[in-house]
Design a protein around this motif. Structure first.
Motif, short mmCIF file in Angstrom:
data_model
loop_
_atom_site.label_atom_id
_atom_site.label_comp_id
_atom_site.label_asym_id
_atom_site.label_seq_id
_atom_site.Cartn_x
_atom_site.Cartn_y
_atom_site.Cartn_z
N THR A 1 0.83 -1.20 0.00
CA THR A 1 0.00 0.00 0.00
C THR A 1 0.86 1.25 0.00
OG1 THR A 1 -1.78 -1.15 1.17
CG2 THR A 1 -1.79 1.26 1.25
N GLY A 2 1.97 1.22 0.75
CA GLY A 2 2.87 2.35 0.79
C GLY A 2 3.49 2.66 -0.56
N LEU A 3 3.84 1.62 -1.31
CA LEU A 3 4.38 1.84 -2.65
C LEU A 3 3.37 2.56 -3.54
CD1 LEU A 3 6.18 -1.55 -3.40
CD2 LEU A 3 7.27 0.67 -3.06
N ILE A 4 2.12 2.14 -3.43
CA ILE A 4 1.07 2.76 -4.24
C ILE A 4 0.86 4.21 -3.84
CG2 ILE A 4 -1.39 2.68 -4.80
CD1 ILE A 4 -1.18 -0.40 -4.38
N GLU A 5 0.82 4.46 -2.53
CA GLU A 5 0.59 5.83 -2.05
C GLU A 5 1.74 6.76 -2.42
OE1 GLU A 5 -0.06 5.17 2.09
OE2 GLU A 5 -2.21 4.71 1.84
N ALA A 6 2.94 6.21 -2.49
CA ALA A 6 4.11 7.04 -2.83
C ALA A 6 4.25 7.25 -4.32
CB ALA A 6 5.38 6.39 -2.27
N ASP A 7 3.51 6.50 -5.12
CA ASP A 7 3.65 6.58 -6.57
C ASP A 7 3.03 7.87 -7.09
OD1 ASP A 7 4.22 5.46 -9.23
OD2 ASP A 7 2.04 5.35 -9.41
#
Length: 343
Positions: free
Chosen positions: A115-121
């Motif tokens: 989820t963090g990867l998606i939010e940081a994208d």
């Protein structure tokens, strides 16, 4: 499907070899073609010669080509040639994803890390553009790009089924069963996509637009083929699938609304409408049961899971950025327009 038109010396040598007999293949294949075109890892995703050549190599493990002997797939010189193309591709993926594979989380933290990867994208807003602004011709181009994967949707990720067990395997089977329509042809996602193509007046033949799409589009397909074909990359394949499912629902709603804005009906939008509901369910299964379950059984695989997830975002963003940048100038995002002329 016939071999695509080569885009450089690597592809020309590969095509010449594949049109011959594997019984008489030199070993190894000519060495000067076993290196990518000049440039560092930042250029590899856009390297037309390398990406098409790698896509051609991988396609021998899918449906193959009518003008290529199927035995080439396991010919040692061919396997070595493919590996030589994969090496710079993997380096490029490492370059673009940075230190994500070095992330230190435990198995319980994998869903949150995804989820963090998606939010940081901060990828380009392609879905929003298609919903609100794209012309009918631009939407057709988008579907043409996506046809390289969607006409074989779910197939690369299915390679993981015999390689995993336990909770992760059950989760993968649940996701893939939906992708294949529960065994009903008319509900298979690849078949629904063919309906979308037909509704837009496009050729729904498998591989029909390979010669039209650029390297960045082929890189999207090549990434999942790389992870799927090699057992060593199974954790990355699972991370890749998780990101696919976790980032799908809202964009697909926007794609469907964009087609409705342009006047297309339910038969054309059904592929996207189906994904809004299905992927909202798959998101949780993929993050917690698939990747979380696999990470509990194989904690050493967590960096590779996250690497695969980051790669999915990276290559999809590269393709989206290519489309938006070319459309901004009024040009086509294809190498040849849908009328057959050079872009």
């Amino acid at each position: 499907m016939l071999l695509p038109e080569p885009r450089g010396p690597i592809g020309a040598t590969l095509a010449a070899a594949l049109r011959g007999s594997p019984d008489t293949a030199p070993s190894p294949l000519p060495s000067h073609t076993r290196a990518p075109a000049s440039g560092g890892p930042e250029t590899v995703l856009a390297d037309e010669d390398l990406q098409l050549s790698l896509w051609t190599c991988y396609e021998l493990s899918y449906r193959g080509f009518d003008d290529v002997d199927d035995r080439w797939e396991s010919t040692p010189s061919f396997v070595a040639f493919r590996a030589a193309l994969e090496a710079p591709f993997v380096r490029a993926l490492r370059h673009h994803t940075g230190s994500v594979g070095e992330c230190t989380v435990d198995a319980d933290g994998v869903p949150a890390a995804l989820t963090g990867l998606i939010e940081a994208d901060d990828g380009p807003p392609l879905a929003a553009y298609l919903q609100r602004k794209a012309t009918a011709e631009q939407f057709k181009e988008f579907v043409t790009h996506r046809s390289i994967y969607h006409l074989k949707e779910a197939d690369p990720h299915s390679w993981a089924i015999p390689r995993i067990g336990g909770r992760a395997k059950a989760a993968l089977i649940e996701i893939q069963a939906d992708e294949y329509g529960g065994g009903r042809l008319e509900r298979m996602h690849s078949e629904l996509f063919r309906n979308t193509m037909r509704g837009l007046g496009l050729d729904d033949t498998y591989g029909a637009y390979v010669d039209q799409v650029p390297a960045v589009t082929l890189a999207v397909s090549n990434t999942m083929s790389l992870f799927g074909l090699h057992r060593r990359w199974t954790p990355s394949l699972l991370g890749h699938l998780a990101i696919f499912e976790m980032t799908s629902s809202l964009p697909n709603r926007r794609y469907g609304n964009g087609l409705r804005r342009l006047g297309y009906g339910a038969d054309t939008t059904r592929f996207y409408d189906e994904h809004v509901e299905a992927d909202a369910v798959h998101e949780q299964i993929a993050a917690h049961d698939l990747c979380g379950g696999y990470a509990h059984d194989h904690p050493e695989s967590i960096p590779d899971i996250l690497f695969g997830a980051a790669c999915a975002l990276t290559v999809d963003n590269a393709m989206a950025n290519h489309l938006l940048e070319t459309w901004k100038t009024g040009a086509s995002g294809l190498r040849r327009t849908l009328t057959g002329t050079a872009a």
